[in-house]
Structure formats: C-alpha cells, structure tokens
Scaffold this active site. Structure first.
Site, PDB file in Angstrom:
ATOM      1  N   LYS A   1     131.351  99.914  34.172  1.00 35.30           N
ATOM      2  CA  LYS A   1     130.766 100.162  32.845  1.00 35.30           C
ATOM      3  C   LYS A   1     131.741 100.937  31.956  1.00 35.30           C
ATOM      4  O   LYS A   1     132.097 100.480  30.902  1.00 35.30           O
ATOM      5  CB  LYS A   1     129.450 100.929  32.970  1.00 35.30           C
ATOM      6  CG  LYS A   1     128.245 100.040  33.247  1.00 35.30           C
ATOM      7  CD  LYS A   1     127.815 100.015  34.663  1.00 35.30           C
ATOM      8  CE  LYS A   1     126.734  98.987  34.907  1.00 35.30           C
ATOM      9  NZ  LYS A   1     125.952  99.278  36.088  1.00 35.30           N
TER      10      LYS A   1
ATOM     11  N   ASP B   1     123.935 109.725  39.704  1.00 40.17           N
ATOM     12  CA  ASP B   1     124.469 108.385  39.486  1.00 40.17           C
ATOM     13  C   ASP B   1     124.892 108.336  38.014  1.00 40.17           C
ATOM     14  O   ASP B   1     124.055 108.292  37.123  1.00 40.17           O
ATOM     15  CB  ASP B   1     123.384 107.346  39.785  1.00 40.17           C
ATOM     16  CG  ASP B   1     123.823 105.916  39.461  1.00 40.17           C
ATOM     17  OD1 ASP B   1     124.967 105.721  38.987  1.00 40.17           O
ATOM     18  OD2 ASP B   1     123.009 104.986  39.685  1.00 40.17           O
TER      19      ASP B   1
ATOM     20  N   TRP C   1     117.332 101.819  38.153  1.00 40.37           N
ATOM     21  CA  TRP C   1     118.351 102.227  39.111  1.00 40.37           C
ATOM     22  C   TRP C   1     117.888 103.417  39.927  1.00 40.37           C
ATOM     23  O   TRP C   1     118.142 103.479  41.133  1.00 40.37           O
ATOM     24  CB  TRP C   1     119.684 102.500  38.423  1.00 40.37           C
ATOM     25  CG  TRP C   1     120.285 101.257  37.845  1.00 40.37           C
ATOM     26  CD1 TRP C   1     120.535 100.999  36.529  1.00 40.37           C
ATOM     27  CD2 TRP C   1     120.689 100.074  38.555  1.00 40.37           C
ATOM     28  NE1 TRP C   1     121.066  99.742  36.380  1.00 40.37           N
ATOM     29  CE2 TRP C   1     121.174  99.157  37.597  1.00 40.37           C
ATOM     30  CE3 TRP C   1     120.686  99.697  39.906  1.00 40.37           C
ATOM     31  CZ2 TRP C   1     121.657  97.879  37.947  1.00 40.37           C
ATOM     32  CZ3 TRP C   1     121.158  98.436  40.252  1.00 40.37           C
ATOM     33  CH2 TRP C   1     121.634  97.548  39.286  1.00 40.37           C
TER      34      TRP C   1
HETATM   35  C1  LIG Z   1     125.093  99.154  37.119  1.00 43.10           C
HETATM   36  C2  LIG Z   1     124.436 100.321  37.711  1.00 43.10           C
HETATM   37  C3  LIG Z   1     124.224 100.420  39.094  1.00 43.10           C
HETATM   38  C4  LIG Z   1     124.605  99.322  40.053  1.00 43.10           C
HETATM   39  O1  LIG Z   1     125.961  99.306  40.218  1.00 43.10           O
HETATM   40  P1  LIG Z   1     126.688  98.326  41.280  1.00 43.10           P
HETATM   41  O2  LIG Z   1     128.097  98.810  41.174  1.00 43.10           O
HETATM   42  O3  LIG Z   1     126.484  96.932  40.750  1.00 43.10           O
HETATM   43  O4  LIG Z   1     126.090  98.525  42.593  1.00 43.10           O
HETATM   44  C5  LIG Z   1     123.651 101.570  39.584  1.00 43.10           C
HETATM   45  N1  LIG Z   1     123.293 102.575  38.759  1.00 43.10           N
HETATM   46  C6  LIG Z   1     123.478 102.510  37.440  1.00 43.10           C
HETATM   47  C7  LIG Z   1     123.061 103.659  36.571  1.00 43.10           C
HETATM   48  C8  LIG Z   1     124.056 101.389  36.869  1.00 43.10           C
HETATM   49  O5  LIG Z   1     124.236 101.316  35.542  1.00 43.10           O
END
Ligand SMILES: *Cc1c(COP(=O)(O)O)cnc(C)c1O
Length: 360
Positions: A196, A172, A102
């Site tokens: 999540k 993030d 990511w």
């Molecule tokens: C799942 C995830 C993403 C992507 O998220 P989307 O909402 O599908 O764009 C980005 N960063 C992390 C750390 C993730 O776990």
C-alpha cells in the site's frame, strides 16, 4: 510523466522515480552486470542493500535501538497468525479492537491460537468510526493489545492511539505506515504489508521490540518464529530480494520529499480536497464519522448504484483509475497513498464537482 492517476487500494501507486530506478536495476543492479532478480541474497551487494534499507527505515520512522526491523513474506495476513503464535502465551489473553474487516480477520486467526478479548468494537455501527478511549475495556495483564491503525476498506483511522498502560500495543499499519509521524516507542510490534504505502506486494515489514522477539513456544515451526528472522537478519531463507529493493527506493524517495513530516502535510491537503466536497452538499455521502476519517482511504456513496457506475466509467475516461469500493461494501473508494501526487487528488476533486453539477 504518465497521466494516469492510480487510486488502487493495494497493490497501489508507486512513485515514478522508483519505477525508473527499479527498471534500471531490473537490468543491472549495483554494477554487478546482473539483474536484481538474478543476484544472490547472500551477495555482498545485496547484503549492503538489506542493511541500508533497515537503517533508512530506522531513520525515517525514528525507530529506537531496542527494536528490530524484519522483511518477511506471507503478507500482513501471515502476521495475523504470527503475532498470536509468538506473543499469546498459554493461559494469557490478547485484547483486540475490532474496527473493520482486517481487524476481524486478525481476530479470527488469533482465536485459533489462544484466548481473545474484544476490548472494543464499532461493528454494531457498521464500522463507521473508531471507538473512543472510554469505550475500551482493556485487560490489565493482557499479552498484547491489537489494533488496525487504518481501516483500508471502511476508511477509518485511529487519530491517537490507546494508552494500554504497559501492555504491548501491536498495530497492523499496512495501509498507513509512513503516511504520518508516529512514536514507535509506544508500540511493541508494528507490521505492514508493503503493497500500500511502501513498495510492491511480496514483502511485509515487521518492527518488533527486543523483549517480544523470543516468546514463541519451543515447538513453533522455524519460519513462524520472530527469533529465527531476527537472528538471521531476515535471511533465514531466500528473502524477497526484488521487493526489498523497491522498498529501499521508496524510502529514499520519502527522504527526497522531506521525510514523513513533509509527506504527512501533503497527505492532509490531499484528503482535505476530497472531504471538502463530501461535506459541501448532499450528492456525495462520506461513510465515516468526522472524528475517525482516514487520510489514506476515502470511501463515499452517490445517490444510487447506477450513478456510482456512471461515475466510475467517467473517471476512467479521465484516467482516474481504481476508484471502485471494496466488493464487500460497494460504493466508491479513493485510496490516496503517499505516492499519489496531489494533482491526482485535485483532478479527482474537480471531476467530482463536475459530475455532481451534471446531475443537478
Ligand atoms: C491489505 C491489508 C491487509 C492484508 O494484507 P496482505 O499483505 O494481502 O496479507 C491486512 N491489513 C490491512 C490493514 C490491509 O490494508
């Protein structure tokens, strides 16, 4: 009580009381006689829900007054672009720390917008750890420094955050928001896809410090400017009404559990149940170095891919689902987010012991 334990990486398990209250609101939201899917986002009932959701998050995370809370669409992936579009002014450089898939996707997007400095990386070691503070080469006057607080695919997690000496820290937190206490004032901007740890797919939370709201170039499309969403309380256009409702329910559930501090303790216990087994013999092999292990996503390998297949099939028979590792790395991954009950982690731990014994 359902008896399936969901280890999906995302969309992921939600608390049962949240599913129940959501199913009620799917029929009749706030005594309006309308479904949460039918009410106007401009109605007074929804407006109240939106403001309550914001204040719940402020309270639970201890968000200081000089930060705004936004509920946007486009996932964390759109934030990979929105962050540099808004914060990476011409002639500036942004520091990125590359700790997994990511992070590297975020880097790819930022490079389309401006100048990026990779201030740290564990790529050469297959992302098996988080770089230590003395390995980072931070730019003193960077526009911001971007990290991925928890690496959902590789299973590593920042244990303490880098000191960027005044440079806004952008994180993030998609896969560990609300799983542990953090000091929001250490960050300039936090974003997280909800699917999540805080709700369903379709809404992304952005927590942004006031001084970073209005930095986008004049010609930036309206929807891509943080200032648009701040000035309209995330309702410039139709917001994801239903997804925000579910986030509201999850936040109330967190309060019922005793808040993030109580959840954090349970998360530590859940993770310890699995890591103990990884460390207690040679059959299972954790893929992340000890000082960098995630309490949310625990990837591990078995002695062979055939055994991994057999392990997954046996787990499914015991109603332990979603344990297959990400397609890019293989193996097994146990995602043990907030809403996975400790019984789920215990059942997985018991199954791991039993499976290994059967192969000894
Ligand atoms: C799942 C995830 C993403 C992507 O998220 P989307 O909402 O599908 O764009 C980005 N960063 C992390 C750390 C993730 O776990």
């Amino acid at each position: 009580m359902r008896n399936v334990f969901i280890f999906n990486a995302g969309p992921a398990v939600l608390p049962e009381p949240v599913l129940e209250s959501t199913s009620k609101a799917a029929i009749n939201f706030a005594n309006t006689g309308m479904s949460i899917m039918e009410v106007s986002h401009r109605s007074k009932e929804f407006d109240a829900l939106m403001n309550e959701t914001i204040s719940l998050l402020q309270k639970i995370m201890g968000i200081p007054e000089n930060y705004k809370v936004l509920f946007l669409q486009g996932g964390a992936s759109l934030q990979f672009a929105m962050v540099p579009i808004n914060l990476l002014g011409a002639g500036k450089v942004a520091d990125y720390i590359d700790t997994g898939s990511w992070s590297s996707t975020a880097i790819k997007e930022a490079k389309k917008i401006g100048k990026v400095n990779i201030a740290g990386s564990s790529k050469a070691e297959d992302y098996t750890r988080i770089p230590s503070a003395d390995e980072l080469s931070l730019t003193p006057d960077a526009a911001y420094c971007h990290i991925t607080s928890n690496n959902t695919i590789y299973g590593s997690q920042w244990q303490s955050f880098p000191d960027t000496k005044g440079v806004p820290l952008v994180a993030d937190m998609s896969s560990d928001i609300l799983s542990r206490q953090i000091d929001v004032s250490k960050f300039g901007l936090i974003y997280a896809g909800a699917q999540k740890n805080m709700g369903p797919a379709g809404v992304t939370v952005v927590i942004i410090r006031d001084d970073l709201v209005d930095l986008a170039p004049e010609n930036t499309p309206t929807m891509l400017k943080y200032s648009t969403h701040v000035s309209k309380n995330s309702m410039h256009n139709t917001c994801p009404v239903m997804a925000i409702f579910v986030v509201h329910e999850v936040l109330n559930w967190i309060i019922d559990q005793g808040g993030v501090s109580a959840i954090e303790k349970i998360n530590e216990k859940k993770a310890a149940l699995i890591y103990e087994i990884l460390d207690s013999g040679d059959f299972y092999r954790g893929t992340v170095q000890k000082g960098s292990r995630s309490r949310m996503n625990i990837p591990f390998r078995l002695p062979s891919e055939d055994l991994e297949k057999e392990f997954l099939a046996g787990a499914a028979k015991k109603n332990l689902v979603g344990l297959k590792g990400h397609r890019s790395v293989g193996g097994i991954r146990a995602s043990i987010y907030n809403a996975l009950p400790i019984e789920g982690a215990q059942r997985l731990a018991d199954y791991m012991v039993e499976f290994a014994k059967g192969k000894a």
